[in-house]
Design a protein around this motif. Sequence first.
Motif: not given
Length: 90
Positions: A14, A20, A23, A72
């Motif tokens: 992400r 991130y 993610d 995640r």
Amino acid sequence: MQVKTVKARIYSIRRGSIGYSRDAIIIVPGVETSVDAAKFVNAKVIWRSRKGTEVIGKVLRIWGKHGQLLARFRRGLPGQALGDTVDLII
């Protein structure tokens, strides 16, 4: 309760100005719409490195309109994870 395992692929990390690394955007082969991808929400995700270490995560939600998933992980994923396969446990 029967446990079902599906192979998927890490498409990308992400992106954003924050970063991130935990993610990941995941693609499941054969899933083309967000309606089909909805059954994988809350599934457990496991990425295994070549050394045998595991990074465990969870599918949070659908990403986009073409059946991609946002997962995640508990720890950040290394760069070697891009394009690698993961196991989705439903």
